[in-house]
Motif scaffolding. Structure first.
Motif, short mmCIF file in Angstrom:
data_model
loop_
_atom_site.label_atom_id
_atom_site.label_comp_id
_atom_site.label_asym_id
_atom_site.label_seq_id
_atom_site.Cartn_x
_atom_site.Cartn_y
_atom_site.Cartn_z
N ARG A 104 0.82 -1.21 0.00
CA ARG A 104 0.00 0.00 0.00
C ARG A 104 0.85 1.26 0.00
O ARG A 104 0.56 2.23 -0.70
N GLN A 105 1.92 1.27 0.77
CA GLN A 105 2.77 2.46 0.86
C GLN A 105 3.40 2.80 -0.49
O GLN A 105 3.56 3.97 -0.83
N GLN A 106 3.72 1.77 -1.26
CA GLN A 106 4.30 2.00 -2.59
C GLN A 106 3.28 2.68 -3.49
O GLN A 106 3.60 3.65 -4.17
N TYR A 107 2.05 2.20 -3.46
CA TYR A 107 1.01 2.82 -4.28
C TYR A 107 0.69 4.22 -3.75
O TYR A 107 0.49 5.15 -4.52
N GLN A 108 0.67 4.37 -2.45
CA GLN A 108 0.37 5.67 -1.83
C GLN A 108 1.39 6.72 -2.29
O GLN A 108 1.02 7.85 -2.60
N ARG A 109 2.66 6.34 -2.35
CA ARG A 109 3.70 7.26 -2.83
C ARG A 109 3.45 7.67 -4.28
O ARG A 109 3.70 8.81 -4.66
N LEU A 110 2.97 6.73 -5.10
CA LEU A 110 2.68 7.03 -6.50
C LEU A 110 1.63 8.13 -6.58
O LEU A 110 1.81 9.11 -7.30
N GLU A 111 0.55 7.98 -5.84
CA GLU A 111 -0.51 9.00 -5.85
C GLU A 111 -0.03 10.33 -5.27
O GLU A 111 -0.49 11.38 -5.68
N ALA A 112 0.88 10.27 -4.32
CA ALA A 112 1.37 11.48 -3.66
C ALA A 112 2.39 12.23 -4.50
O ALA A 112 2.87 13.30 -4.10
N GLY A 113 2.74 11.69 -5.66
CA GLY A 113 3.68 12.40 -6.53
C GLY A 113 5.10 11.93 -6.38
O GLY A 113 6.03 12.67 -6.70
N GLY A 114 5.29 10.71 -5.92
CA GLY A 114 6.64 10.15 -5.82
C GLY A 114 7.24 9.98 -7.21
O GLY A 114 6.68 10.39 -8.23
N ASN A 115 8.38 9.34 -7.26
CA ASN A 115 9.09 9.14 -8.53
C ASN A 115 9.19 7.64 -8.81
O ASN A 115 10.25 7.05 -8.70
N PRO A 116 8.07 7.02 -9.20
CA PRO A 116 8.07 5.57 -9.41
C PRO A 116 8.76 5.16 -10.69
O PRO A 116 8.92 5.96 -11.61
N ARG A 117 9.14 3.90 -10.75
CA ARG A 117 9.68 3.33 -11.98
C ARG A 117 8.55 3.20 -13.00
O ARG A 117 7.38 3.11 -12.63
N LEU A 118 8.93 3.15 -14.25
CA LEU A 118 7.95 2.96 -15.31
C LEU A 118 7.20 1.65 -15.12
O LEU A 118 5.99 1.58 -15.32
N SER A 119 7.90 0.61 -14.69
CA SER A 119 7.24 -0.69 -14.47
C SER A 119 6.20 -0.59 -13.36
O SER A 119 5.15 -1.24 -13.42
N THR A 120 6.44 0.24 -12.35
CA THR A 120 5.47 0.45 -11.27
C THR A 120 4.24 1.18 -11.80
O THR A 120 3.11 0.83 -11.45
N LEU A 121 4.45 2.18 -12.63
CA LEU A 121 3.33 2.91 -13.22
C LEU A 121 2.47 1.98 -14.08
O LEU A 121 1.25 2.00 -14.01
N ALA A 122 3.13 1.14 -14.88
CA ALA A 122 2.39 0.21 -15.74
C ALA A 122 1.62 -0.80 -14.90
O ALA A 122 0.47 -1.13 -15.22
N LEU A 123 2.22 -1.29 -13.83
CA LEU A 123 1.55 -2.24 -12.94
C LEU A 123 0.33 -1.61 -12.29
O LEU A 123 -0.75 -2.22 -12.25
N ALA A 124 0.46 -0.39 -11.81
CA ALA A 124 -0.66 0.32 -11.19
C ALA A 124 -1.76 0.58 -12.21
O ALA A 124 -2.94 0.42 -11.92
N ALA A 125 -1.38 0.96 -13.42
CA ALA A 125 -2.37 1.20 -14.47
C ALA A 125 -3.14 -0.08 -14.78
O ALA A 125 -4.37 -0.06 -14.91
N ASP A 126 -2.43 -1.19 -14.89
CA ASP A 126 -3.10 -2.48 -15.13
C ASP A 126 -4.10 -2.79 -14.03
O ASP A 126 -5.19 -3.27 -14.30
#
Length: 100
Positions: free
Chosen positions: A29-51
């Motif tokens: 959850r914390q990894q996804y929470q950072r994505l929404e908060a404007g963190g600097n995720p890897r492209l693979s993390t963005l693609a995984l969240a989008a899926d």
């Protein structure tokens, strides 16, 4: 709207909590929470969240941005700016393709 805000908006539209999405994607959850908060995720993390949100990431040429936004909002008049090849002519290479 930032990418993180777009992820949040989509998640809320699907009525998922951050924990729900984390379970769907195998993220914590914390990894996804950072994505929404404007963190600097890897492209693979963005693609995984989008899926996990039943969505896809896409590179859109700036010249087509407003037409894509209009299409997503259901505004058909502005969306007419989308053609079969959105990349055609963006680098000034139309003449080379047409033999000129």
């Amino acid at each position: 709207m930032t990418l993180g805000e777009q992820f949040k908006q989509r998640r809320e539209a699907l009525q998922f909590t951050q924990q729900d999405l984390a379970k769907r994607t195998g993220m914590v959850r914390q990894q996804y929470q950072r994505l929404e908060a404007g963190g600097n995720p890897r492209l693979s993390t963005l693609a995984l969240a989008a899926d996990g949100l039943n969505a896809k990431l896409m590179l859109i040429p700036l010249e087509k941005w407003h037409a894509v936004q209009a299409l997503l909002k259901g505004e058909t008049g502005e969306a007419r700016g989308l053609d079969a090849d959105p990349w055609q002519g963006l680098l000034g290479d139309e003449d080379e393709r047409n033999g000129g």
